[in-house]
Scaffold this active site. Sequence first.
Site, PDB file in Angstrom:
ATOM      1  N   GLY A  72      42.034  38.892  42.138  1.00  0.00           N
ATOM      2  CA  GLY A  72      41.254  38.658  42.712  1.00  0.00           C
ATOM      3  C   GLY A  72      40.582  37.545  42.361  1.00  0.00           C
ATOM      4  N   SER A  73      39.020  37.262  42.873  1.00  0.00           N
ATOM      5  CA  SER A  73      38.751  36.345  42.114  1.00  0.00           C
ATOM      6  C   SER A  73      37.678  36.057  41.084  1.00  0.00           C
ATOM      7  CB  SER A  73      37.318  35.836  43.225  1.00  0.00           C
ATOM      8  OG  SER A  73      36.823  37.099  43.710  1.00  0.00           O
ATOM      9  N   ASP A 127      41.266  43.013  34.293  1.00  0.00           N
ATOM     10  CA  ASP A 127      41.325  43.074  35.824  1.00  0.00           C
ATOM     11  C   ASP A 127      39.321  43.425  36.686  1.00  0.00           C
ATOM     12  OD1 ASP A 127      42.483  43.237  38.646  1.00  0.00           O
ATOM     13  OD2 ASP A 127      43.730  44.958  38.507  1.00  0.00           O
ATOM     14  N   LYS A 140      39.803  49.900  44.043  1.00  0.00           N
ATOM     15  CA  LYS A 140      40.212  48.390  43.926  1.00  0.00           C
ATOM     16  C   LYS A 140      40.742  48.556  44.945  1.00  0.00           C
ATOM     17  CE  LYS A 140      41.977  47.046  39.775  1.00  0.00           C
ATOM     18  NZ  LYS A 140      41.528  45.973  39.883  1.00  0.00           N
ATOM     19  N   GLY A 142      40.444  46.095  47.422  1.00  0.00           N
ATOM     20  CA  GLY A 142      40.403  44.454  48.532  1.00  0.00           C
ATOM     21  C   GLY A 142      40.944  43.392  49.284  1.00  0.00           C
ATOM     22  N   GLU A 149      47.741  46.619  40.524  1.00  0.00           N
ATOM     23  CA  GLU A 149      47.255  46.823  39.269  1.00  0.00           C
ATOM     24  C   GLU A 149      46.967  47.969  38.894  1.00  0.00           C
ATOM     25  OE1 GLU A 149      44.008  44.063  42.245  1.00  0.00           O
ATOM     26  OE2 GLU A 149      43.913  45.877  42.150  1.00  0.00           O
TER      27      GLU A 149
END
Length: 278
Positions: A72-73, A127, A140, A142, A149
């Site tokens: 993710g970002s 994370d 989680k 998305g 994960e």
Amino acid sequence: MRLQGWVCVSLGNLAAGFLTRAASRRLAGTQRHVRPFSRSAANMAEEAKKLAAYAAVDNHVQNNQVVGVGSGSTIVYAVDRLAERVRQEKLNIVCVPTSFQARQLILQHGLTLSDLDRHPELDVAIDGADEVDSSLTLIKGGGGCLTQEKIVAGCAKHFVVIADYRKDSKALGQQWKKGVPIEVIPMAYVPVSRTIAKRFGGEANLRMAVSKAGPVVTDNSNFILDWKFEHAQNWKEVNTAIKMIPGVVETGLFVGMAERAYFGMEDGSVQVRDPPVN
């Protein structure tokens, strides 16, 4: 950094050079108020992600550790900080990714890449999350990497979450409106969707891709359903029940896994949340 106050620009002299004397007299002494430059909401959120990521890496990563790297970002900033510390402090760190994206980040930063075959036990996994409630229950997935994960988080002695202030909720569903991601075997997505809606309410929709025709396909070559639930649930029981439906690979509900969450805030601070003491 925010600029305080207002910037005032006098138009008197400017008007005198370009306007008639009468107009100049009317404008003389007037002031035009200009709003200060400020951070956009997007920039503020990015700064908050960075704050949370740096705090988690600084507080939980030590020399000679095996570190699970999330997706993710927000995790981009965690890898930035991890690489910085490895260079500056000469740390011996081995990284296990949760996705193709995480793998590429590790390689791009020159960090040591490994996997669960060689390192099945991790010291810490860091994370992000789409939403975190008051009990540190997470949504989680998305980004579609929920199964990897959860596997990596489950192999870690310590699982730490990093997020910005927009992901903080008292109860799941307050901030994140896209539902709980559920990875499913492609042939089972219709019966699984119908079963979830019938048993738990709401609707579970197949996630469609944006830049390609057809559904999103995970790193495991599966589909994702996004379950938009109608009300709060006993998430531990629901998570177990959904996983028992034939065709379900994993859910994006992380219950009782995170031991600490770091939230970067709008004011530049970092808030830390631990699970409630029962």
